[in-house]
Design a protein around this motif. Structure first.
Motif, PDB file in Angstrom:
ATOM      1  N   CYS A 146       0.852  -1.185   0.000  1.00  0.00           N
ATOM      2  CA  CYS A 146       0.000   0.000   0.000  1.00  0.00           C
ATOM      3  C   CYS A 146       0.894   1.243   0.000  1.00  0.00           C
ATOM      4  N   PRO A 147       0.712   2.166  -0.956  1.00  0.00           N
ATOM      5  CA  PRO A 147       1.565   3.353  -0.987  1.00  0.00           C
ATOM      6  C   PRO A 147       1.279   4.347   0.139  1.00  0.00           C
ATOM      7  N   ARG A 148       0.130   4.236   0.802  1.00  0.00           N
ATOM      8  CA  ARG A 148      -0.212   5.181   1.871  1.00  0.00           C
ATOM      9  C   ARG A 148       0.352   4.766   3.215  1.00  0.00           C
ATOM     10  N   CYS A 149       0.269   3.455   3.555  1.00  0.00           N
ATOM     11  CA  CYS A 149       0.725   3.030   4.886  1.00  0.00           C
ATOM     12  C   CYS A 149       1.879   2.035   4.833  1.00  0.00           C
ATOM     13  N   GLY A 150       2.193   1.486   3.660  1.00  0.00           N
ATOM     14  CA  GLY A 150       3.310   0.560   3.532  1.00  0.00           C
ATOM     15  C   GLY A 150       2.989  -0.879   3.883  1.00  0.00           C
ATOM     16  N   GLN A 151       1.778  -1.152   4.329  1.00  0.00           N
ATOM     17  CA  GLN A 151       1.389  -2.514   4.693  1.00  0.00           C
ATOM     18  C   GLN A 151       0.983  -3.289   3.441  1.00  0.00           C
ATOM     19  N   PRO A 152       1.003  -4.619   3.516  1.00  0.00           N
ATOM     20  CA  PRO A 152       0.579  -5.391   2.346  1.00  0.00           C
ATOM     21  C   PRO A 152      -0.920  -5.257   2.098  1.00  0.00           C
ATOM     22  N   ALA A 153      -1.279  -5.216   0.829  1.00  0.00           N
ATOM     23  CA  ALA A 153      -2.680  -5.142   0.418  1.00  0.00           C
ATOM     24  C   ALA A 153      -2.988  -6.386  -0.408  1.00  0.00           C
ATOM     25  N   GLY A 154      -4.211  -6.912  -0.267  1.00  0.00           N
ATOM     26  CA  GLY A 154      -4.597  -8.132  -0.962  1.00  0.00           C
ATOM     27  C   GLY A 154      -5.736  -7.899  -1.935  1.00  0.00           C
ATOM     28  N   LEU A 155      -6.053  -8.954  -2.673  1.00  0.00           N
ATOM     29  CA  LEU A 155      -7.094  -8.874  -3.695  1.00  0.00           C
ATOM     30  C   LEU A 155      -8.501  -8.997  -3.119  1.00  0.00           C
ATOM     31  N   ASP A 156      -8.647  -9.546  -1.908  1.00  0.00           N
ATOM     32  CA  ASP A 156      -9.965  -9.738  -1.287  1.00  0.00           C
ATOM     33  C   ASP A 156     -10.284  -8.538  -0.404  1.00  0.00           C
ATOM     34  N   GLU A 157     -11.334  -7.812  -0.758  1.00  0.00           N
ATOM     35  CA  GLU A 157     -11.698  -6.605  -0.009  1.00  0.00           C
ATOM     36  C   GLU A 157     -12.113  -6.923   1.430  1.00  0.00           C
ATOM     37  N   HIS A 158     -12.795  -8.038   1.629  1.00  0.00           N
ATOM     38  CA  HIS A 158     -13.324  -8.363   2.948  1.00  0.00           C
ATOM     39  C   HIS A 158     -12.331  -9.129   3.824  1.00  0.00           C
ATOM     40  N   ASN A 159     -11.229  -9.585   3.261  1.00  0.00           N
ATOM     41  CA  ASN A 159     -10.232 -10.323   4.021  1.00  0.00           C
ATOM     42  C   ASN A 159      -8.827  -9.868   3.600  1.00  0.00           C
ATOM     43  N   PRO A 160      -8.438  -8.619   3.929  1.00  0.00           N
ATOM     44  CA  PRO A 160      -7.103  -8.146   3.539  1.00  0.00           C
ATOM     45  C   PRO A 160      -6.026  -8.815   4.389  1.00  0.00           C
ATOM     46  N   PRO A 161      -4.790  -8.898   3.891  1.00  0.00           N
ATOM     47  CA  PRO A 161      -3.720  -9.496   4.683  1.00  0.00           C
ATOM     48  C   PRO A 161      -3.406  -8.645   5.904  1.00  0.00           C
ATOM     49  N   GLY A 162      -2.923  -9.309   6.956  1.00  0.00           N
ATOM     50  CA  GLY A 162      -2.569  -8.602   8.179  1.00  0.00           C
ATOM     51  C   GLY A 162      -1.294  -7.802   8.002  1.00  0.00           C
ATOM     52  N   PRO A 163      -0.959  -7.005   9.000  1.00  0.00           N
ATOM     53  CA  PRO A 163       0.261  -6.195   8.907  1.00  0.00           C
ATOM     54  C   PRO A 163       1.494  -7.087   8.849  1.00  0.00           C
ATOM     55  N   SER A 164       2.493  -6.629   8.116  1.00  0.00           N
ATOM     56  CA  SER A 164       3.717  -7.410   7.996  1.00  0.00           C
ATOM     57  C   SER A 164       4.515  -7.330   9.289  1.00  0.00           C
ATOM     58  N   ARG A 165       5.202  -8.413   9.580  1.00  0.00           N
ATOM     59  CA  ARG A 165       5.994  -8.488  10.797  1.00  0.00           C
ATOM     60  C   ARG A 165       7.428  -8.099  10.475  1.00  0.00           C
ATOM     61  N   ALA A 166       7.980  -7.192  11.243  1.00  0.00           N
ATOM     62  CA  ALA A 166       9.354  -6.752  11.018  1.00  0.00           C
ATOM     63  C   ALA A 166      10.314  -7.853  11.453  1.00  0.00           C
ATOM     64  N   GLU A 167      11.230  -8.208  10.569  1.00  0.00           N
ATOM     65  CA  GLU A 167      12.226  -9.229  10.889  1.00  0.00           C
ATOM     66  C   GLU A 167      13.303  -8.609  11.774  1.00  0.00           C
ATOM     67  N   PRO A 168      13.732  -9.347  12.816  1.00  0.00           N
ATOM     68  CA  PRO A 168      14.795  -8.796  13.659  1.00  0.00           C
ATOM     69  C   PRO A 168      16.122  -8.754  12.893  1.00  0.00           C
ATOM     70  N   TYR A 169      16.997  -7.876  13.335  1.00  0.00           N
ATOM     71  CA  TYR A 169      18.305  -7.743  12.691  1.00  0.00           C
ATOM     72  C   TYR A 169      19.112  -9.004  12.916  1.00  0.00           C
ATOM     73  N   LYS A 170      19.735  -9.492  11.842  1.00  0.00           N
ATOM     74  CA  LYS A 170      20.622 -10.654  11.959  1.00  0.00           C
ATOM     75  C   LYS A 170      22.009 -10.237  11.516  1.00  0.00           C
ATOM     76  N   SER A 171      23.006 -10.694  12.247  1.00  0.00           N
ATOM     77  CA  SER A 171      24.386 -10.388  11.889  1.00  0.00           C
ATOM     78  C   SER A 171      24.840 -11.311  10.755  1.00  0.00           C
ATOM     79  N   HIS A 172      25.998 -10.998  10.216  1.00  0.00           N
ATOM     80  CA  HIS A 172      26.567 -11.836   9.161  1.00  0.00           C
ATOM     81  C   HIS A 172      26.814 -13.245   9.689  1.00  0.00           C
ATOM     82  N   LEU A 173      27.280 -13.345  10.927  1.00  0.00           N
ATOM     83  CA  LEU A 173      27.546 -14.650  11.526  1.00  0.00           C
ATOM     84  C   LEU A 173      26.274 -15.482  11.643  1.00  0.00           C
TER      85      LEU A 173
END
Length: 114
Positions: free
Chosen positions: A57-84
């Motif tokens: 979604c260009p307004r809020c940045g959350q994922p948008a789906g094709l079903d109006e009555h059942n949109p996808p939930g907010p995306s979960r931020a992945e925690p930072y992972k080091s190279h190791l």
């Protein structure tokens, strides 16, 4: 002699002046997506390609789906992972020990040759 740019009257990034004369536009179709916050996103896609299941979604940045009555939930931020952490996902402890032994043997050979 006139001064200035030879392309006066156009802007950078503009398309051809008369696209209808030069080419036929590809067939397109509108596809509508809905996000969990109620925003509507209408995207124009090629007619012969299936639409992706989600669109950002260009307004809020959350994922948008094709079903109006059942949109996808907010995306979960992945925690930072080091190279190791990424390396440990790809290699086992035994692989790491073997690579270390190989690198140390090569280093010792080079030092012995000097």
């Amino acid at each position: 002699m006139p001064h200035g740019s030879a392309i006066r009257g156009t802007r950078v990034g503009s398309g051809p002046m008369r696209p209808v004369e030069r080419c036929d536009p590809a067939p397109r179709r509108p596809v509508t997506y809905w996000c969990a916050k109620g925003h509507t996103v209408e995207v124009s896609l090629a007619a012969d390609v299936p639409p992706p299941a989600t669109w950002d979604c260009p307004r809020c940045g959350q994922p948008a789906g094709l079903d109006e009555h059942n949109p996808p939930g907010p995306s979960r931020a992945e925690p930072y992972k080091s190279h190791l952490a990424y390396v440990k996902e790809r290699r086992s402890e035994a692989d790491g020990e073997a690579l270390l032994a190989e690198a140390l043997a090569a280093l010792r050979r080079r030092r012995g040759e000097l």
